[in-house]
Design a protein around this motif. Structure first.
Motif, mmCIF file in Angstrom:
data_model
loop_
_atom_site.group_PDB
_atom_site.id
_atom_site.type_symbol
_atom_site.label_atom_id
_atom_site.label_comp_id
_atom_site.label_asym_id
_atom_site.label_seq_id
_atom_site.Cartn_x
_atom_site.Cartn_y
_atom_site.Cartn_z
ATOM 1 N N SER A 9 0.808 -1.552 0.089
ATOM 2 C CA SER A 9 -0.108 0.122 -0.032
ATOM 3 C C SER A 9 0.752 1.388 -0.043
ATOM 4 O O SER A 9 0.246 2.398 -0.044
ATOM 5 C CB SER A 9 -1.020 0.006 1.179
ATOM 6 N N HIS A 10 2.211 1.178 0.276
ATOM 7 C CA HIS A 10 3.017 2.565 0.350
ATOM 8 C C HIS A 10 2.999 3.260 -0.834
ATOM 9 O O HIS A 10 2.990 4.602 -0.714
ATOM 10 C CB HIS A 10 4.383 1.941 0.761
ATOM 11 N N PRO A 11 3.102 2.680 -2.115
ATOM 12 C CA PRO A 11 2.961 3.713 -3.123
ATOM 13 C C PRO A 11 1.602 4.503 -3.247
ATOM 14 O O PRO A 11 1.618 5.577 -3.733
ATOM 15 C CB PRO A 11 2.997 2.818 -4.502
ATOM 16 N N ALA A 12 0.574 4.076 -2.973
ATOM 17 C CA ALA A 12 -0.642 4.629 -2.872
ATOM 18 C C ALA A 12 -0.746 5.712 -1.704
ATOM 19 O O ALA A 12 -1.377 6.858 -1.901
ATOM 20 C CB ALA A 12 -1.771 3.538 -2.728
ATOM 21 N N HIS A 45 -8.960 21.988 6.573
ATOM 22 C CA HIS A 45 -9.599 20.964 6.851
ATOM 23 C C HIS A 45 -9.706 19.696 5.871
ATOM 24 O O HIS A 45 -9.304 18.475 6.384
ATOM 25 C CB HIS A 45 -11.177 21.423 7.321
ATOM 26 N N ALA A 46 -9.751 20.086 4.813
ATOM 27 C CA ALA A 46 -9.566 19.074 3.806
ATOM 28 C C ALA A 46 -8.154 18.359 3.773
ATOM 29 O O ALA A 46 -7.884 17.112 3.465
ATOM 30 C CB ALA A 46 -9.889 19.534 2.393
ATOM 31 N N VAL A 47 -7.053 19.198 3.893
ATOM 32 C CA VAL A 47 -5.758 18.792 4.121
ATOM 33 C C VAL A 47 -5.640 17.746 5.207
ATOM 34 O O VAL A 47 -5.169 16.861 5.099
ATOM 35 C CB VAL A 47 -4.749 19.905 4.090
ATOM 36 N N GLU A 48 -6.167 18.180 6.284
ATOM 37 C CA GLU A 48 -6.037 17.353 7.601
ATOM 38 C C GLU A 48 -6.498 16.083 7.286
ATOM 39 O O GLU A 48 -6.201 15.171 7.805
ATOM 40 C CB GLU A 48 -6.699 18.078 8.854
ATOM 41 N N ARG A 49 -7.808 15.962 6.567
ATOM 42 C CA ARG A 49 -8.746 14.889 6.501
ATOM 43 C C ARG A 49 -7.749 13.915 5.646
ATOM 44 O O ARG A 49 -7.634 12.619 5.961
ATOM 45 C CB ARG A 49 -9.886 15.010 5.893
ATOM 46 N N ALA A 50 -7.266 14.386 4.638
ATOM 47 C CA ALA A 50 -6.181 13.678 3.569
ATOM 48 C C ALA A 50 -5.022 12.951 4.433
ATOM 49 O O ALA A 50 -4.961 11.921 4.130
ATOM 50 C CB ALA A 50 -5.768 14.586 2.345
ATOM 51 N N VAL A 51 -4.404 13.716 5.068
ATOM 52 C CA VAL A 51 -3.237 13.076 5.772
ATOM 53 C C VAL A 51 -3.788 12.199 6.922
ATOM 54 O O VAL A 51 -3.056 11.259 7.041
ATOM 55 C CB VAL A 51 -2.684 14.491 6.656
ATOM 56 N N GLU A 53 -6.349 10.213 6.591
ATOM 57 C CA GLU A 53 -6.889 9.307 5.927
ATOM 58 C C GLU A 53 -5.508 8.434 5.691
ATOM 59 O O GLU A 53 -5.389 6.843 5.589
ATOM 60 C CB GLU A 53 -7.587 9.333 4.644
ATOM 61 N N ALA A 54 -4.387 8.846 5.068
ATOM 62 C CA ALA A 54 -3.026 8.265 4.724
ATOM 63 C C ALA A 54 -2.647 7.441 5.917
ATOM 64 O O ALA A 54 -2.145 6.649 5.908
ATOM 65 C CB ALA A 54 -2.450 9.340 4.207
ATOM 66 N N LYS A 55 -2.405 8.125 6.968
ATOM 67 C CA LYS A 55 -2.123 7.684 8.177
ATOM 68 C C LYS A 55 -2.922 6.334 8.568
ATOM 69 O O LYS A 55 -2.182 5.387 9.049
ATOM 70 C CB LYS A 55 -2.054 8.649 9.641
ATOM 71 N N ARG A 56 -4.398 6.400 8.587
ATOM 72 C CA ARG A 56 -5.089 5.414 8.909
ATOM 73 C C ARG A 56 -4.609 4.303 8.105
ATOM 74 O O ARG A 56 -4.641 3.154 8.527
ATOM 75 C CB ARG A 56 -6.527 5.776 8.766
ATOM 76 N N ALA A 57 -4.725 4.545 6.716
ATOM 77 C CA ALA A 57 -4.414 3.560 5.762
ATOM 78 C C ALA A 57 -3.018 2.776 5.973
ATOM 79 O O ALA A 57 -2.824 1.652 5.819
ATOM 80 C CB ALA A 57 -4.368 4.067 4.272
ATOM 81 N N LEU A 84 -2.286 5.897 17.632
ATOM 82 C CA LEU A 84 -2.015 6.828 16.723
ATOM 83 C C LEU A 84 -3.400 7.001 15.768
ATOM 84 O O LEU A 84 -3.499 8.024 15.142
ATOM 85 C CB LEU A 84 -0.950 6.608 15.977
ATOM 86 N N LEU A 85 -4.429 6.221 15.975
ATOM 87 C CA LEU A 85 -5.602 6.194 15.024
ATOM 88 C C LEU A 85 -6.235 7.454 15.672
ATOM 89 O O LEU A 85 -6.902 8.021 15.666
ATOM 90 C CB LEU A 85 -6.189 4.902 14.961
#
Length: 85
Positions: A9-12, A45-51, A53-57, A84-85
């Motif tokens: 999953s790292h490349p995505a 807020h959108a940037v925070e959510r994107a980061v 979600e990346a962390k969660r994945a 950290l979730l």
């Protein structure tokens, strides 16, 4: 044998973070342009959510990797990650 910290999953995840990085640069530009605070806060807020979600994945993938037996990680590491979730 050393632990391999590369997951499929790292490349995505890296792609997601690069998009978030570009979006954050745009927000900086918006600040410099003097855009309204509500617009800035919305975009941040959108940037925070994107980061987030990346962390969660990343964390979910790592835990899946550990639990399928492909990795050798102890329960303490998994507990630390879930905080950290």
């Amino acid at each position: 044998m050393p632990d391999d910290h590369t997951h499929a999953s790292h490349p995505a995840i890296a792609s997601r973070l690069k998009r978030a990085e570009g979006h954050l640069r745009r927000v900086i530009g918006m600040i410099e342009e003097g855009r309204p605070c509500v617009d800035l806060a919305t975009q941040l807020h959108a940037v925070e959510r994107a980061v987030a979600e990346a962390k969660r994945a990343l964390i979910h993938d790592h835990i899946d990797h550990c639990l399928t037996g492909e990795g050798t990680h102890d329960l303490a590491e998994i507990k630390a990650l879930t905080k950290l979730l």
